[in-house]
Design a protein around this motif. Sequence first.
Motif, short mmCIF file in Angstrom:
data_model
loop_
_atom_site.label_atom_id
_atom_site.label_comp_id
_atom_site.label_asym_id
_atom_site.label_seq_id
_atom_site.Cartn_x
_atom_site.Cartn_y
_atom_site.Cartn_z
N GLN A 1 0.84 -1.21 0.00
CA GLN A 1 0.00 0.00 0.00
C GLN A 1 0.87 1.25 0.00
O GLN A 1 0.61 2.20 -0.74
CB GLN A 1 -0.88 0.04 1.25
N ARG B 1 3.51 1.17 -3.36
CA ARG B 1 2.98 1.18 -4.72
C ARG B 1 1.77 2.09 -4.92
O ARG B 1 1.48 2.50 -6.04
CB ARG B 1 2.58 -0.24 -5.14
N ILE B 2 1.05 2.35 -3.83
CA ILE B 2 -0.17 3.14 -4.00
C ILE B 2 0.02 4.55 -3.45
O ILE B 2 -0.16 5.54 -4.17
CB ILE B 2 -1.37 2.47 -3.28
N PRO C 1 3.97 6.69 -4.41
CA PRO C 1 4.11 7.24 -5.77
C PRO C 1 3.20 8.44 -6.01
O PRO C 1 3.56 9.36 -6.72
CB PRO C 1 3.70 6.06 -6.66
N GLN C 2 2.02 8.43 -5.42
CA GLN C 2 1.12 9.57 -5.59
C GLN C 2 1.62 10.76 -4.79
O GLN C 2 1.49 11.91 -5.22
CB GLN C 2 -0.30 9.21 -5.17
N ARG D 1 2.02 11.03 -14.55
CA ARG D 1 1.26 10.06 -15.36
C ARG D 1 -0.05 9.77 -14.65
O ARG D 1 -0.08 9.42 -13.49
CB ARG D 1 2.01 8.73 -15.48
N PHE E 1 -6.86 3.85 -8.61
CA PHE E 1 -5.51 4.37 -8.39
C PHE E 1 -5.12 5.19 -9.62
O PHE E 1 -4.88 4.63 -10.68
CB PHE E 1 -4.53 3.22 -8.16
N HIS F 1 -2.53 6.70 -10.68
CA HIS F 1 -1.21 6.61 -11.30
C HIS F 1 -0.98 5.28 -12.00
O HIS F 1 0.09 5.06 -12.56
CB HIS F 1 -0.12 6.84 -10.24
N TYR G 1 -5.53 5.83 -18.50
CA TYR G 1 -5.46 6.10 -17.07
C TYR G 1 -6.86 6.49 -16.59
O TYR G 1 -7.65 7.04 -17.36
CB TYR G 1 -4.47 7.24 -16.78
#
Lengths: 334, 261
Positions: A218, A221-222, A225-226, A303, B110, B112, B154
């Motif tokens: 969590q 990866r979740i 990165p944000q 992205r 999510f 991203h 996305y």
Amino acid sequence: MSQPPGTALSLGAATPAEAVPRIDVPAPPEPLAAQRVLPLRRPGRWIVTAVVLVLVAQTAHGLVTNPFYQWDRFQYWFLRPTILDGLLITLEVTVYSAVLGLLGGILLALARLSPSPVLRAVSWVYTWLFRSVPLIVVLLFLYNFSALYQTLSVGVPFGPAFLTFDESRLATDMAVAVVGLSLNEAAYASEVVRGGLLSVDQGQHEAASALGLPKRYQFARIVFPQALRSITPNYVNQLIGLIKGTSLVFYVSLLDLFGSVQSMGSTYPGDIVPLLLVATAWYLILTSVVSVVQFYVERYYSRGALRTLPPTPLQKVRSGLRDARARVRKETAA
Amino acid sequence: MSVPATATEPAAVDVFDVHKWYGAQHVLKGVRLTVRPGEVTVVVGPSGSGKSTLLRVINHLEKPESGHVSLNGELIGVRRQGTRLKELSERIILAQRSRIGFVFQNFNLFPHLTVLDNVAAAPVAVGRLSKPQARDLASDLLARVGLADKTLAYPRQLSGGQQQRVAIARALALRPGVILFDEPTSALDPELVGEVLAVIKDLAHSGTTLVIVTHEIGFAREIADRVVFMDDGRIVEQGTPAEVLDHPRQERTRDFLSKVL
């Protein structure tokens, strides 16, 4: 009204007020809707532009021709080994402190956001302390550390020690500089990282928990990165501050870029100004490199956050050239 | 009308006398609910009646202060120790949650990750499938919700209805025994509601156990095996759609239905 009825129709809804000043204009050969709109002329903007250009040219001319700057001496010093050695030390100290500071910042931010009141308090006190004490004081403290504590050991307080360091050997100048800068950097980085983590929507945490994703996944990866999207610009700010902050390590007798400029300056007092210019140029180059890296890192982490990614400078140049070519082709065809 | 679980077939979801407080606010006041396997239960009721909290208690996003929840006979979030209930470790709770699908009002995709990775992430992360297997599964599920052509987009490049369909595919990727929907169409434009309801209807017909909180009374009448009406933290009445929606016995239910229908 002498306006031809066809013109008024093609305008859609021309109000009389708009139509009045056009009375004497001869009727255009094609319907108005097909005409190109002539941009409004802005003479004020041209005047301001001219004045600014003159000022810029004057400054540039002054920089080049004023003998005060001694550009020949600048050239002499710019790639001198002493200067490059100093630059290398600046880079080393920056890289170590940036990495250690960011890692420390992440740990401090996690501690600050943890449910444990002890961890929260420790993190808060650390940040409070190191944001309050000037960096130069921290560095000088560490520099004199070996005098204060002969040995440094890790273990149970008043009990057995697991690890023991001999201070005088541990505390090389480089270690003092890196430790001092990292301690300071971590305090600021923790707030940058915490801000980034808080900016991630609560729904993301909930969705990740609802899917049963392991805790570590969590975060890695979740959430992180944000968070990096808002951490990056703030941390780069921090990093640029750090690059310049390394100039303080001169005071713990480490000859970084600024340090070598200083020592050369005291040996060759006549070259002080070109030497300062050399330091300025190198700091500018370092900051520019960091800014370029920042652009691409930010682009990578946006992205999904943006519907379309901003163009890279190369893409901008290409599309600019394409537009210019298209315009030229149109003009020559007309 | 509560349906007791038989000894041979444990209830898919069993909520037993759950109480939940937010600070001084008592939001669930002794809720009991039993959902049989394959059943579609629709929970309706006014805002603030505790519907969403009930769903969040079922997958243990919220810890109830008293009472307990079990899935196919297995307690969620706690374990029995003698006559007491003891909280489970976070790791075990997360593993339990991976067997309960949850679809949020605001999708919570999510942003991203690509649509495909949104769906494929969880089965890999919880160690059930390899990456290529998860990607194949994700492609299949996305095709099933009508988004085979959007796998590399996305989430923010999609419409609300498409995002919610991705969220449903994401929940399905873990092959959950039960899927909980928390007002799945409330954040959507009216013209996009239909496409999401169609996907849910498809799931209902495939025999998946569903618990759906919604304001779409017409939809409830169409697909629910059972309608539960909640008000002020309590289940006021439950029964078939005909019983609850057309011939409500409670004054409170009649009052609510007259406002929303």
